[in-house]
Design a protein around this motif. Structure first.
Motif, short mmCIF file in Angstrom:
data_model
loop_
_atom_site.label_atom_id
_atom_site.label_comp_id
_atom_site.label_asym_id
_atom_site.label_seq_id
_atom_site.Cartn_x
_atom_site.Cartn_y
_atom_site.Cartn_z
N MET A 136 0.93 -1.24 0.00
CA MET A 136 -0.03 0.12 0.08
C MET A 136 0.87 1.40 -0.01
SD MET A 136 -3.26 0.99 1.34
CE MET A 136 -3.66 2.27 0.30
N ASN A 137 0.49 2.06 -0.94
CA ASN A 137 1.28 3.45 -1.09
C ASN A 137 0.69 4.45 -0.21
OD1 ASN A 137 3.09 5.24 -1.81
ND2 ASN A 137 2.23 5.54 -3.65
N ILE A 138 1.55 4.90 1.06
CA ILE A 138 0.84 5.81 1.78
C ILE A 138 1.50 7.01 1.81
CG2 ILE A 138 -0.20 4.12 3.49
CD1 ILE A 138 1.97 4.74 5.39
N PRO A 139 1.05 8.33 2.34
CA PRO A 139 1.90 9.54 2.43
C PRO A 139 3.20 9.57 3.00
CG PRO A 139 -0.45 10.23 2.75
CD PRO A 139 -0.29 8.48 3.01
N ASN A 140 3.97 10.29 2.54
CA ASN A 140 5.43 10.00 3.22
C ASN A 140 5.62 11.24 4.07
OD1 ASN A 140 7.85 9.07 3.64
ND2 ASN A 140 8.89 10.42 2.25
N ASP A 141 5.03 12.27 3.83
CA ASP A 141 5.04 13.48 4.58
C ASP A 141 4.36 13.33 6.09
OD1 ASP A 141 3.42 16.16 5.54
OD2 ASP A 141 5.56 16.74 4.65
N PRO A 142 4.96 13.40 6.99
CA PRO A 142 4.25 13.11 8.32
C PRO A 142 2.98 13.73 8.42
CG PRO A 142 6.72 13.43 8.64
CD PRO A 142 6.36 13.89 7.29
N ALA A 143 2.84 15.12 8.16
CA ALA A 143 1.61 15.74 8.59
C ALA A 143 0.57 15.06 7.70
CB ALA A 143 1.75 17.20 8.24
N ILE A 144 0.78 14.87 6.49
CA ILE A 144 -0.23 14.35 5.60
C ILE A 144 -0.56 12.75 6.07
CG2 ILE A 144 -0.65 13.70 3.19
CD1 ILE A 144 1.06 16.08 2.37
N LEU A 145 0.49 12.06 6.45
CA LEU A 145 0.39 10.89 7.04
C LEU A 145 -0.47 10.84 8.07
CD1 LEU A 145 0.94 7.70 6.89
CD2 LEU A 145 3.14 8.43 8.36
N LEU A 146 -0.28 11.66 9.01
CA LEU A 146 -1.17 11.97 10.37
C LEU A 146 -2.67 11.87 9.86
CD1 LEU A 146 -1.74 12.42 13.25
CD2 LEU A 146 -1.22 14.76 12.86
N SER A 147 -2.91 12.81 9.05
CA SER A 147 -4.38 13.28 8.61
C SER A 147 -4.96 12.00 7.95
CB SER A 147 -4.21 14.23 7.35
OG SER A 147 -5.72 14.56 6.94
N TYR A 148 -3.99 11.28 7.20
CA TYR A 148 -4.64 9.95 6.16
C TYR A 148 -4.75 8.83 7.42
CZ TYR A 148 -4.25 5.67 3.58
OH TYR A 148 -4.23 4.65 2.80
N ILE A 149 -4.13 8.53 8.41
CA ILE A 149 -4.12 7.45 9.21
C ILE A 149 -5.42 7.87 9.93
CG2 ILE A 149 -3.29 6.26 11.28
CD1 ILE A 149 -2.09 5.42 8.31
N ASN A 150 -5.61 9.17 10.56
CA ASN A 150 -6.45 9.37 11.57
C ASN A 150 -8.01 9.42 10.70
OD1 ASN A 150 -5.45 9.83 13.96
ND2 ASN A 150 -5.09 11.73 13.87
N THR A 151 -8.03 9.55 9.48
CA THR A 151 -9.10 9.56 8.81
C THR A 151 -9.49 8.13 8.59
OG1 THR A 151 -8.79 11.51 7.53
CG2 THR A 151 -10.27 9.93 6.51
N LYS A 152 -8.54 7.33 8.17
CA LYS A 152 -8.97 5.73 8.23
C LYS A 152 -9.49 5.45 9.57
CE LYS A 152 -7.70 4.47 3.88
NZ LYS A 152 -8.63 4.08 2.91
N LEU A 153 -9.00 5.80 10.60
CA LEU A 153 -9.17 5.33 11.74
C LEU A 153 -10.59 5.85 12.13
CD1 LEU A 153 -5.68 5.73 13.85
CD2 LEU A 153 -7.10 3.49 13.50
N ARG A 154 -10.66 6.83 12.00
CA ARG A 154 -12.20 7.15 12.18
C ARG A 154 -13.23 6.76 11.14
NH1 ARG A 154 -12.04 13.09 10.05
NH2 ARG A 154 -12.96 11.98 8.16
#
Length: 58
Positions: free
Chosen positions: A1-19
């Motif tokens: 799976m290709n996920i964002p590399n930038d930590p701030a964008i990764l944070l948003s991506y992961i939290n959205t998936k979790l929510r």
């Protein structure tokens, strides 16, 4: 799976998936074949850690 590399964008991506899709960080990582340690380490570098009760990085 290709996920964002930038930590701030990764944070948003992961939290959205979790929510929206996953009841836990472990389940998200298993389902998407991601390294929980790698993600947690990257987000820790910008001051975030997983909060199990809230099911998000805060």
């Amino acid at each position: 799976m290709n996920i964002p590399n930038d930590p701030a964008i990764l944070l948003s991506y992961i939290n959205t998936k979790l929510r929206d899709e996953y009841p836990s960080f472990d389940e998200l990582c298993r389902s998407l074949d991601l390294s929980a340690d790698d993600i947690a380490d990257k987000l820790a570098k910008i001051g975030y850690s997983y909060n199990k009760e809230r099911n998000c990085f805060a």
